[in-house]
Design a protein around this motif. Sequence first.
Motif, PDB file in Angstrom:
ATOM      1  N   GLY A  46      53.631  39.356  39.395  1.00  0.00           N
ATOM      2  CA  GLY A  46      54.498  39.714  40.502  1.00  0.00           C
ATOM      3  C   GLY A  46      55.119  38.535  41.218  1.00  0.00           C
ATOM      4  N   SER A  47      54.572  37.340  41.019  1.00  0.00           N
ATOM      5  CA  SER A  47      55.105  36.133  41.654  1.00  0.00           C
ATOM      6  C   SER A  47      55.720  35.162  40.656  1.00  0.00           C
ATOM      7  N   PHE A  48      55.092  35.048  39.471  1.00  0.00           N
ATOM      8  CA  PHE A  48      55.574  34.111  38.458  1.00  0.00           C
ATOM      9  C   PHE A  48      55.457  34.724  37.070  1.00  0.00           C
ATOM     10  N   VAL A  49      56.281  34.220  36.165  1.00  0.00           N
ATOM     11  CA  VAL A  49      56.158  34.501  34.731  1.00  0.00           C
ATOM     12  C   VAL A  49      55.699  33.211  34.072  1.00  0.00           C
ATOM     13  N   LYS A  50      54.545  33.254  33.394  1.00  0.00           N
ATOM     14  CA  LYS A  50      54.015  32.078  32.720  1.00  0.00           C
ATOM     15  C   LYS A  50      54.290  32.178  31.226  1.00  0.00           C
ATOM     16  N   LEU A  51      54.748  31.086  30.656  1.00  0.00           N
ATOM     17  CA  LEU A  51      55.042  30.999  29.226  1.00  0.00           C
ATOM     18  C   LEU A  51      54.146  29.921  28.637  1.00  0.00           C
ATOM     19  N   GLY A 151      42.553  40.996  42.269  1.00  0.00           N
ATOM     20  CA  GLY A 151      43.715  40.267  42.774  1.00  0.00           C
ATOM     21  C   GLY A 151      44.411  41.108  43.829  1.00  0.00           C
ATOM     22  N   THR A 152      45.732  41.123  43.773  1.00  0.00           N
ATOM     23  CA  THR A 152      46.481  41.989  44.689  1.00  0.00           C
ATOM     24  C   THR A 152      46.049  43.427  44.512  1.00  0.00           C
ATOM     25  N   GLY A 153      45.832  43.825  43.254  1.00  0.00           N
ATOM     26  CA  GLY A 153      45.300  45.145  42.929  1.00  0.00           C
ATOM     27  C   GLY A 153      44.028  44.997  42.113  1.00  0.00           C
ATOM     28  N   LEU A 154      43.807  45.948  41.212  1.00  0.00           N
ATOM     29  CA  LEU A 154      42.626  45.928  40.348  1.00  0.00           C
ATOM     30  C   LEU A 154      43.071  46.178  38.914  1.00  0.00           C
ATOM     31  N   GLY A 155      43.122  45.116  38.105  1.00  0.00           N
ATOM     32  CA  GLY A 155      43.420  45.276  36.685  1.00  0.00           C
ATOM     33  C   GLY A 155      42.166  45.700  35.944  1.00  0.00           C
ATOM     34  N   SER A 156      42.339  46.449  34.844  1.00  0.00           N
ATOM     35  CA  SER A 156      41.157  46.942  34.142  1.00  0.00           C
ATOM     36  C   SER A 156      41.490  47.252  32.689  1.00  0.00           C
ATOM     37  N   ALA A 157      40.491  47.044  31.825  1.00  0.00           N
ATOM     38  CA  ALA A 157      40.642  47.328  30.397  1.00  0.00           C
ATOM     39  C   ALA A 157      39.266  47.427  29.769  1.00  0.00           C
ATOM     40  N   GLY A 185      40.576  44.676  46.139  1.00  0.00           N
ATOM     41  CA  GLY A 185      41.593  43.643  46.021  1.00  0.00           C
ATOM     42  C   GLY A 185      41.785  42.861  47.309  1.00  0.00           C
ATOM     43  N   VAL A 186      42.925  42.175  47.392  1.00  0.00           N
ATOM     44  CA  VAL A 186      43.227  41.335  48.557  1.00  0.00           C
ATOM     45  C   VAL A 186      43.156  42.104  49.876  1.00  0.00           C
ATOM     46  N   PRO A 187      43.708  43.339  49.957  1.00  0.00           N
ATOM     47  CA  PRO A 187      43.621  44.067  51.234  1.00  0.00           C
ATOM     48  C   PRO A 187      42.182  44.314  51.683  1.00  0.00           C
ATOM     49  N   GLY A 188      41.290  44.607  50.721  1.00  0.00           N
ATOM     50  CA  GLY A 188      39.892  44.842  51.070  1.00  0.00           C
ATOM     51  C   GLY A 188      39.204  43.600  51.591  1.00  0.00           C
ATOM     52  N   LEU A 189      39.493  42.453  50.985  1.00  0.00           N
ATOM     53  CA  LEU A 189      38.913  41.197  51.457  1.00  0.00           C
ATOM     54  C   LEU A 189      39.365  40.893  52.880  1.00  0.00           C
ATOM     55  N   ALA A 190      40.650  41.130  53.157  1.00  0.00           N
ATOM     56  CA  ALA A 190      41.171  40.857  54.505  1.00  0.00           C
ATOM     57  C   ALA A 190      40.566  41.805  55.535  1.00  0.00           C
ATOM     58  N   LYS A 191      40.333  43.032  55.141  1.00  0.00           N
ATOM     59  CA  LYS A 191      39.827  44.032  56.082  1.00  0.00           C
ATOM     60  C   LYS A 191      38.315  43.906  56.314  1.00  0.00           C
TER      61      LYS A 191
END
Length: 264
Positions: A46-51, A151-157, A185-191
């Motif tokens: 969401g912020s950068f594309v890494k190659l 992270g910002t959200g929760l990735g999962s696999a 995620g980030v909102p939970g850590l802040a709260k």
Amino acid sequence: MLACQHYCEARTEERQGIVRARAIKCLTSRGRALMKRRILVVDIGGSFVKLLMSERVEREFASGARMTPKQFVARFKETVRGWKFDFASIGFPAPLRNGRILRNPKHLGKGWIDFNFAWALGRPVRLVNDAAMQALGSYLGSGRMLFLGLGTGLGSALVWDRNLMALELGDLPYPDGTIIEDHLGVPGLAKLGRKKWQREVLYAVGQLKCAFIADYVVLGGGLVHRFDRLPNGIVRGQNENAFLGGIRLWERRSNSRELKWHLL
């Protein structure tokens, strides 16, 4: 000359009480074959594309909430100028099925549904969810592994045998009309603050490990460094595993042209 490194197995490394998933380099015949096939790994965030052409050869450009496919292609072609590659592995932050994007990502612009990366880039492409690509690179080679990215959200696999399944656990319901990624995620850590947030994460991870009958959990993402130690059965992931996952996507079965990993 640019070459892609290959890793044939993985193990855990313990240093100062911190256990990490760590890849072991090897030069098997399959590894040498992968190195001859130049694979570009693209991690779209969401912020950068890494190659990445290797763990150390990396370029990036800004993405953001307004980036459309057209803007991505223009910036991509400008950024890879001078690089030669035969295949591309792309980790994309949205649900996919059979290599097709099902909905626009939360943190990019619109127009991504059914976007054809292979046609736009002019190369064969394997497209997977970004968390799934990191999960594949984190897999220790046996058992059933649940990957969770904080992270910002929760990735999962989920990874087992030769199967890779992207999940959308971040949308699981939580109390008071919220969803689980709001808490882990980030909102939970802040709260919640660090201590309460850590307890919340470890409780949820334990429940998810049981629910998926996982042998172990790899906990990755930008917030995993907030833990000094992790309980048994939970392994610390590393961001560079996304590159290894992109390389593994093009592995073939022994003495066969069939790709090794099934994307579910």
